[in-house]
Write a protein that holds these residues in place. Structure first.
Motif, mmCIF file in Angstrom:
data_model
loop_
_atom_site.group_PDB
_atom_site.id
_atom_site.type_symbol
_atom_site.label_atom_id
_atom_site.label_comp_id
_atom_site.label_asym_id
_atom_site.label_seq_id
_atom_site.Cartn_x
_atom_site.Cartn_y
_atom_site.Cartn_z
ATOM 1 N N GLU A 148 -31.516 10.685 -16.734
ATOM 2 C CA GLU A 148 -31.997 10.751 -17.672
ATOM 3 C C GLU A 148 -33.588 10.334 -18.508
ATOM 4 O O GLU A 148 -34.034 10.714 -18.663
ATOM 5 N N GLN A 149 -33.158 8.784 -17.731
ATOM 6 C CA GLN A 149 -34.622 7.862 -17.783
ATOM 7 C C GLN A 149 -35.910 8.312 -17.244
ATOM 8 O O GLN A 149 -36.835 8.276 -18.150
ATOM 9 N N ILE A 150 -35.440 8.980 -15.911
ATOM 10 C CA ILE A 150 -37.262 9.419 -15.114
ATOM 11 C C ILE A 150 -37.250 10.733 -15.665
ATOM 12 O O ILE A 150 -38.426 11.782 -15.157
ATOM 13 N N GLY A 151 -36.404 11.721 -15.881
ATOM 14 C CA GLY A 151 -36.841 13.501 -16.740
ATOM 15 C C GLY A 151 -36.543 14.128 -15.211
ATOM 16 O O GLY A 151 -36.907 14.753 -14.955
ATOM 17 N N VAL A 152 -35.139 13.146 -14.524
ATOM 18 C CA VAL A 152 -34.919 13.909 -12.827
ATOM 19 C C VAL A 152 -33.442 14.377 -13.556
ATOM 20 O O VAL A 152 -32.501 13.490 -13.814
ATOM 21 N N GLU A 153 -33.262 16.069 -12.553
ATOM 22 C CA GLU A 153 -32.051 16.312 -13.242
ATOM 23 C C GLU A 153 -31.022 15.803 -11.953
ATOM 24 O O GLU A 153 -31.436 15.573 -10.622
ATOM 25 N N VAL A 154 -29.906 15.606 -12.148
ATOM 26 C CA VAL A 154 -28.868 14.721 -11.871
ATOM 27 C C VAL A 154 -27.391 16.201 -11.523
ATOM 28 O O VAL A 154 -27.371 16.686 -12.298
ATOM 29 N N PHE A 155 -27.538 16.478 -9.738
ATOM 30 C CA PHE A 155 -26.798 16.880 -9.472
ATOM 31 C C PHE A 155 -25.018 16.653 -9.101
ATOM 32 O O PHE A 155 -24.753 15.404 -8.350
ATOM 33 N N SER A 156 -23.744 16.887 -10.645
ATOM 34 C CA SER A 156 -22.354 15.883 -9.409
ATOM 35 C C SER A 156 -22.205 17.217 -10.098
ATOM 36 O O SER A 156 -21.878 17.901 -10.439
ATOM 37 N N ASP A 157 -20.243 16.567 -8.945
ATOM 38 C CA ASP A 157 -19.440 17.457 -8.900
ATOM 39 C C ASP A 157 -18.213 16.662 -9.840
ATOM 40 O O ASP A 157 -17.306 16.269 -8.970
ATOM 41 N N ARG A 158 -17.911 16.171 -11.288
ATOM 42 C CA ARG A 158 -16.922 15.143 -10.849
ATOM 43 C C ARG A 158 -15.416 15.596 -10.741
ATOM 44 O O ARG A 158 -14.799 14.896 -10.386
ATOM 45 N N GLY A 159 -15.280 16.625 -10.025
ATOM 46 C CA GLY A 159 -13.596 17.269 -10.558
ATOM 47 C C GLY A 159 -13.561 17.147 -8.594
ATOM 48 O O GLY A 159 -12.485 17.169 -7.995
ATOM 49 N N ASN A 160 -14.834 17.127 -8.136
ATOM 50 C CA ASN A 160 -14.961 17.475 -6.478
ATOM 51 C C ASN A 160 -14.664 15.812 -5.596
ATOM 52 O O ASN A 160 -15.943 15.003 -6.381
ATOM 53 N N ASN A 161 -14.305 14.810 -4.627
ATOM 54 C CA ASN A 161 -13.610 13.914 -4.096
ATOM 55 C C ASN A 161 -14.413 14.283 -2.704
ATOM 56 O O ASN A 161 -14.013 13.366 -1.722
#
Ligand code: GDP
Ligand code: MG
Length: 436
Positions: A148-161
């Motif tokens: 958010e700070q640098i304006g770059v998209e972050v890909f995450s998947d909290r349900g997935n380990n």
């Protein structure tokens, strides 16, 4: 370290040439200094042996202070040891995938953000950050905050380990979303263990990144070497990132890592902020380890190029009021011979940072030289004959404007006046200063 080195080199001062005896004394101190900076014992020993050979081979150079010569040999060798030129990151591939590896707390997440920001600022890159540290929810949050700070998209998947599945999904997302760089932030543990190695190795095999980077905290000293070796055995990584090189960390680990895994150090982290990233330059690192700006080679270059006789001749001319454009031109050439201006200024401790964004280069002299070359010999030695029509001719001949010619004349007159004023003691002092 620099205190020790100073002391060591002090031994050499006052001696006319470098002899086997005082080289040995000095090298003992250099070795101790390197060990203090966390350089591996074997490497320090090897290093001092090389320096010894070089130093003894150069005792013919009697014009230089032996102490200075020794500093130069030590510095050159250190630079060599840390690798030649700065190496960039492989950004081929569509998208190019960059995998981060390293222990917990080494600075992977922070560096992922810094690198994304660095690449984003290059305009042609649209990076995607990927959160593969699945064990701590806070780790995913951390990457989102950075993004958010640098304006770059972050890909995450909290349900997935499963970090392999997440990274594969992220690459697919990047392809459909136009991200041309994918930076994968991974989990690390506090020490090397099998589970971590298996995990990073699995990710590595599955995604086959263009670039695998090993991130290491430069304050970890000797341990850094073992960690680097363990990661390299499994990943055969492409480059090293040295973090936390801010403050007064000497970073001797850099030397050891480079020697043990023989992989280039690519970037350094110099603070917690996103902007605190720098390309790694071996010679700057050598300065840092030696704890000084490159004053020595600045002095050397100045000494080489600033010929004493030239200086005396010039002084006489100034005294007789015969300073002309030919002299002005040879002054410029002297300065140019001393090397790229920015390089030169960068050697002054403290000035390097200030000048980072300033562009000084040899081009600044091109216009001036062209104008002087368009003058007749008579005009050069007696600039007072330059009237309007002569100026016009010179401007035309040099591809400049009359305004620029006038500007140069003004500078020249100021310089002549200043030089005249410096006569009577001041001038001599100034020349002396330039020589020392
Ligand atoms: P990770 O566990 O490898 O992802 O490490 P982090 O990126 O979370 O960094 C661990 C800590 O080191 C955080 O507090 C960062 O702010 C800090 N850090 C990372 N890089 C640097 C650096 O270059 N300089 C300083 N001073 N702190 C850093
Ligand atoms: Mg992390």
């Amino acid at each position: 370290l620099s205190d020790k080195l100073d002391k060591a080199l002090h031994v050499l001062k006052g001696h006319g040439s470098i002899t086997e005896v005082n080289v040995a004394e000095t090298l003992k101190e250099v070795r101790r200094a390197l060990l203090d900076a966390d350089v591996n014992f074997k490497i320090a020993k090897q290093f001092t042996n090389t320096v010894k050979e070089k130093a003894l081979g150069q005792n013919v150079l009697t014009t230089l202070q032996p102490g200075q010569l020794m500093v130069k040999i030590v510095k050159d060798e250190l630079t060599e040891l840390m690798g030649g030129d700065a190496e960039g990151i492989n950004l081929s591939g569509a998208p190019s995938v960059i995998l981060m590896s390293g222990l917990q707390g080494s600075g992977k997440t922070t560096f992922s953000g810094k690198l994304a920001n660095y690449l984003k600022n290059k305009k042609t890159k649209k990076p995607l950050l990927v959160a593969c540290d699945v064990y701590r929810p806070a780790a995913i949050d951390q990457l989102h905050v950075v993004g958010e700070q640098i304006g770059v998209e972050v890909f995450s998947d909290r349900g997935n380990n499963d970090p392999v599945a997440i990274s594969q999904a992220a690459i697919a997302h990047a392809k459909s979303n136009g991200n041309n760089v994918v930076i994968i932030d991974t989990a690390g543990r506090l020490a090397v263990d099998e589970a971590m190695m298996t995990e990073i190795s699995n990710i590595h095999k599955a995604i086959q990144p263009q670039e695998t980077l090993f991130v290491v905290d430069s304050m970890t000293g000797q341990d850094a070497v073992n960690t680097a070796k363990a990661f390299n055995d499994v990943l055969n990584f492409d480059g090293v990132i040295l973090t936390k090189l801010d403050g007064d960390t000497r970073g001797g680990a850099a030397i050891s890592i480079k020697s043990v895994v023989n992989k280039p150090i690519k970037f350094i982290g110099t603070g917690e902020k996103m902007e605190a990233i720098d390309v790694f330059y071996p010679s700057r690192m050598a300065d840092r380890i030696l704890g000084m700006g490159d004053v020595v080679s600045l002095v050397e270059r100045a000494q080489e190029q600033f010929d004493e006789q030239e200086a005396r001749k010039l002084q006489k001319k100034i005294a007789k009021n015969q300073f002309g454009f030919d002299d002005f031109l040879s002054q410029i050439q002297q300065i140019k011979k001393m090397g790229n201006m920015k390089d030169l200024m960068g050697m002054i401790p403290g000035a390097g940072k200030m000048l980072k964004d300033v562009d000084i280069d040899d081009d600044a002299f091109k216009g001036i030289e062209a104008i002087i070359h368009s003058m007749t010999p008579g005009e050069r030695s007696t600039p007072s004959v330059l009237n309007a029509s002569r100026k016009k001719r010179i401007a035309k001949g040099s591809g400049t404007s009359v305004q620029e010619v006038n500007q140069l004349l003004k500078q020249f007159n100021q310089m002549s006046k200043m030089m005249k004023m410096m006569q009577g003691g001041g001038g001599k002092k100034m020349m002396q200063m330039m020589k020392n």
